[in-house]
Enzyme design. Structure first.
Site, mmCIF file in Angstrom:
data_model
loop_
_atom_site.group_PDB
_atom_site.id
_atom_site.type_symbol
_atom_site.label_atom_id
_atom_site.label_comp_id
_atom_site.label_asym_id
_atom_site.label_seq_id
_atom_site.Cartn_x
_atom_site.Cartn_y
_atom_site.Cartn_z
ATOM 1 N N HIS A 1 -2.808 11.064 0.164
ATOM 2 C CA HIS A 1 -2.302 10.870 1.526
ATOM 3 C C HIS A 1 -1.623 12.170 1.973
ATOM 4 O O HIS A 1 -0.408 12.226 2.187
ATOM 5 C CB HIS A 1 -1.353 9.673 1.588
ATOM 6 C CG HIS A 1 -1.095 9.138 2.973
ATOM 7 N ND1 HIS A 1 -1.226 7.792 3.288
ATOM 8 C CD2 HIS A 1 -0.708 9.746 4.125
ATOM 9 C CE1 HIS A 1 -0.919 7.614 4.572
ATOM 10 N NE2 HIS A 1 -0.597 8.776 5.105
ATOM 11 N N GLU B 1 -3.912 0.247 8.226
ATOM 12 C CA GLU B 1 -2.705 0.637 8.959
ATOM 13 C C GLU B 1 -2.812 0.190 10.402
ATOM 14 O O GLU B 1 -3.849 0.379 11.044
ATOM 15 C CB GLU B 1 -2.515 2.162 8.993
ATOM 16 C CG GLU B 1 -1.899 2.768 7.776
ATOM 17 C CD GLU B 1 -1.725 4.284 7.915
ATOM 18 O OE1 GLU B 1 -1.548 4.787 9.040
ATOM 19 O OE2 GLU B 1 -1.774 4.953 6.873
ATOM 20 N N ARG C 1 0.854 -1.189 0.000
ATOM 21 C CA ARG C 1 0.000 0.000 0.000
ATOM 22 C C ARG C 1 0.892 1.243 0.000
ATOM 23 O O ARG C 1 1.694 1.428 0.913
ATOM 24 C CB ARG C 1 -0.898 -0.007 1.241
ATOM 25 C CG ARG C 1 -1.715 1.267 1.444
ATOM 26 C CD ARG C 1 -2.620 1.155 2.674
ATOM 27 N NE ARG C 1 -3.416 2.357 2.846
ATOM 28 C CZ ARG C 1 -3.162 3.327 3.726
ATOM 29 N NH1 ARG C 1 -2.128 3.248 4.536
ATOM 30 N NH2 ARG C 1 -3.949 4.373 3.809
HETATM 31 C C1 GBH Z 1 -1.391 7.671 10.267
HETATM 32 O O1 GBH Z 1 -1.799 8.866 10.829
HETATM 33 C C2 GBH Z 1 -0.916 8.056 8.911
HETATM 34 O O2 GBH Z 1 -1.768 7.584 7.900
HETATM 35 C C3 GBH Z 1 0.500 7.725 8.640
HETATM 36 O O3 GBH Z 1 0.946 8.501 7.593
HETATM 37 C C4 GBH Z 1 1.326 7.856 9.896
HETATM 38 O O4 GBH Z 1 2.674 7.639 9.645
HETATM 39 C C5 GBH Z 1 0.804 6.856 10.878
HETATM 40 O O5 GBH Z 1 -0.566 7.001 11.110
HETATM 41 C C6 GBH Z 1 1.506 6.880 12.211
HETATM 42 O O6 GBH Z 1 1.266 8.054 12.908
HETATM 43 O O7 GBH Z 1 -3.187 11.670 19.632
HETATM 44 O O8 GBH Z 1 -3.504 14.023 19.822
HETATM 45 O O9 GBH Z 1 -1.424 13.073 20.529
HETATM 46 C C7 GBH Z 1 -1.877 9.001 12.150
HETATM 47 C C8 GBH Z 1 -1.178 10.287 12.484
HETATM 48 C C9 GBH Z 1 -0.321 11.707 14.028
HETATM 49 C C10 GBH Z 1 -1.948 10.063 14.697
HETATM 50 C C11 GBH Z 1 -0.098 12.021 15.444
HETATM 51 C C12 GBH Z 1 -1.755 10.452 16.097
HETATM 52 C C13 GBH Z 1 -0.997 12.115 17.596
HETATM 53 C C14 GBH Z 1 -1.885 13.226 18.012
HETATM 54 N N1 GBH Z 1 -0.838 10.380 13.847
HETATM 55 N N2 GBH Z 1 -1.282 11.791 16.210
HETATM 56 S S1 GBH Z 1 -2.534 12.983 19.605
#
Ligand code: GBH
Length: 540
Positions: free
Chosen positions: A143, A405, A98
């Site tokens: 994305h 994911e 993917r």
């Molecule tokens: C996915 O997004 C994405 O599709 C991917 O690109 C990314 O690498 C993967 O997950 C891992 O993160 O919970 O308020 O502290 C998720 C993106 C960004 C989700 C940070 C959780 C933390 C914010 N992530 N976020 S919080």
């Protein structure tokens, strides 16, 4: 005597839940995959005639918003290393890769008037190379790397995005659809809209709560639906593929399961996070969740916005047009939050208005003993994955679910025992849901390799493969998790005897039980892990 033993036995068995089997098998036709995304791995940010994306713009103009002030100008250099990437995918024994297409790499200005020959060729080569090794490409059309030029028109908040996204999608469906049979339109709409616009977590980093994210969601759902209708009308019968969307949420667990308020908080949070996008597409009657419509309408009125809710309304025609526009339910999920209701005096201290204030739920991960391997949001609670899958199954009438994911971050290194543990435990939870009747047909591990982790830059790593970001060659090396995951995909089984979070001695015992080709000498350390070019048996 028996009067005593029986209840104790019952207590013990109910605590244990299902009989614990140590080696567990997945259905024969289960789909295994591994994932990545364009901005996170490609680099080549201005290679050939690629246009600027909102992530290029954000990281170049506001490096202070990124944990290590880094950007993905080069990242893992997959723009040049794609052949090596395909070899890595192959070695993991997965059937599916993917990855996503970068809109500004294909259409530098966002419009169809100008397409990049080099950009088109890059993905074409990648797809051909995957097929050469019998790997099925699963392509995400969007994305997060919007062409910056379109952001300057308002991006997803401008309804003009609908025909523009459709033009871009038509082009890629036409160009690659002869070879790509699984498509998803958009990755994680909640993140696109709320993190990008309501908060400043993600590009374009508006930090403008309560209004633009709902406009974004509205346009995004319509744009998604238009692309799916176009695919079904113009491509699907000829090309024979499938198209869907990938949504995301953490599991929202009631802080106190015995509290009615906390259970209401859990249900409401699920509707706000997941239902916002899932209800219009997957529910029987379509449209936004009732609780969202009502709460945002009432709060908007109270806040002086008058009768027009900050959450836009769909016409009946639009509701029908959006409903049913996904051939499967793609879900990304990593962790669990505990939730309670926001008190009368806004105990969560949310800005008014805002998504969080509209939802009226306070989230925490405090006071739990869920482990974490170096991230402040990703705590390990596999039961949450099971609960989430059961919830989707119940709420949307048993759709086919693809876990698009799942994975865990750490601070780096090859001996990623915590990641091995995470995969085994989360896969076990997925299997529990399958055994309880949920139609989960595949699992795509995040991520193929270490890459640019958005706001936290290179400080958190999700890869099965380590990438040496200090070497100009961006050398890739399999971590222990790569070896274990390859074994899982090959045998279609997980082996729960291998619990790497155990102590050293238990570790050795567990290791000895691993199939020979996946054994890594724990004590002799990282040097045992051969990198690129190694010909040792079981090398990846
Ligand atoms: C996915 O997004 C994405 O599709 C991917 O690109 C990314 O690498 C993967 O997950 C891992 O993160 O919970 O308020 O502290 C998720 C993106 C960004 C989700 C940070 C959780 C933390 C914010 N992530 N976020 S919080």
């Amino acid at each position: 005597m028996f009067k005593f033993i029986l209840p104790v036995l019952l207590l013990i068995t109910s605590c244990l839940g299902r009989p614990e089997s140590q080696i567990r098998r997945f259905p024969n036709d289960f789909l295994w995959g591994v994932g990545s995304s364009a901005y996170q791995i490609e680099g080549g940010w201005n290679a050939d005639d690629k246009g600027e994306s909102i992530w290029d713009f954000l990281t170049h103009t506001h490096p202070e918003k990124i944990a290590d002030q880094s950007n993905a100008d080069i990242s893992a250099d997959s723009y040049h290393q794609w052949k090596r990437d395909v070899q890595m995918v192959k070695k993991l024994n997965v059937g599916t890769y993917r990855f996503s297409l970068s809109w500004p790499r294909i259409m530098p200005g966002g419009y169809k008037n100008r397409v990049s020959t080099a950009g088109i060729k890059y993905y074409s080569n990648l797809i051909d190379e995957l097929l050469r090794y019998n790997i099925t490409p699963m392509v995400t059309i969007y994305h997060w790397d919007l062409p910056q030029k379109l952001q300057e028109l308002g991006g997803w908040t401008n309804p003009e995005i609908i025909p523009l996204f459709k033009d871009y999608a038509r082009f890629v469906l036409k160009t690659y659809g002869d070879r790509v049979k699984t498509w998803t339109t958009i990755n994680e709409p909640w993140h696109v809209c709320e993190c990008g616009l309501g908060l400043d977590y993600m590009a374009p980093s508006y930090n403008y709560p309560g209004i633009p994210s709902y406009l974004c969601g509205h346009n995004l759902l319509k744009a998604h639906a238009e692309v799916v209708h176009m695919y079904r009308e113009q491509f699907q019968s000829k090309q024979g593929g499938r198209i869907g969307i990938t949504l995301d949420t953490s599991w929202m667990e009631p802080k106190d399961i015995n509290s009615t308020d906390d259970r209401e908080a859990s249900e409401r949070a699920m509707q706000f996070y997941l239902g916002w996008f899932a209800h219009p597409i997957f529910s029987e009657h379509g449209n936004y969740p009732k609780v969202m419509i009502e709460r945002i309408r009432n709060l908007s009125k109270k806040q002086g916005f008058g009768v027009r809710s900050r959450l836009p309304e769909f016409t009946t025609e639009e509701i029908h047009r959006i409903r049913g526009t996904s051939d499967f339910f793609g879900i990304n999920s990593y962790t669990t939050k505990l939730v309670t209701l926001n008190g009368h005096n806004n105990t969560g201290q949310f800005p008014v208005p805002s998504f969080n204030h509209d939802m009226g739920v306070v989230e925490t991960q405090k006071g739990v003993d869920w482990p974490s391997s170096g991230s402040d949001w990703l705590k390990v609670y596999p039961k949450g994955m099971y609960n989430l899958l059961m919830w989707i199954n119940r709420e949307y009438n048993a759709p086919e679910i693809l876990v698009t994911e799942n994975g865990v971050s750490d601070r780096g290194g090859l001996e990623d025992y915590a990641r091995v543990d995470y995969y085994n435990l989360y896969l076990s939870a997925v299997l529990d849901a399958i055994e309880d009747g949920v139609n989960i047909t595949g699992y795509i591990a995040w991520s193929l390799m270490d890459s640019y982790e958005w706001k936290v830059g290179f400080t958190e790593k999700f890869g099965l493969y380590h990438v040496d970001f200090n070497s100009p060659k961006r050398t890739r090396t399999p971590k222990i998790s790569a070896r274990v995951f390859a074994q899982i995909c090959k045998t279609n089984t997980i082996d729960l005897r291998y619990r790497p979070k155990l102590n050293e001695e238990q570790q050795q015992v567990a290791m000895a039980q691993l199939p020979a080709e996946n054994q890594v000498a724990r004590t002799s350390g990282a040097s045992q892990l051969k990198s690129e070019g190694s010909s040792s048996p079981g090398s990846l």
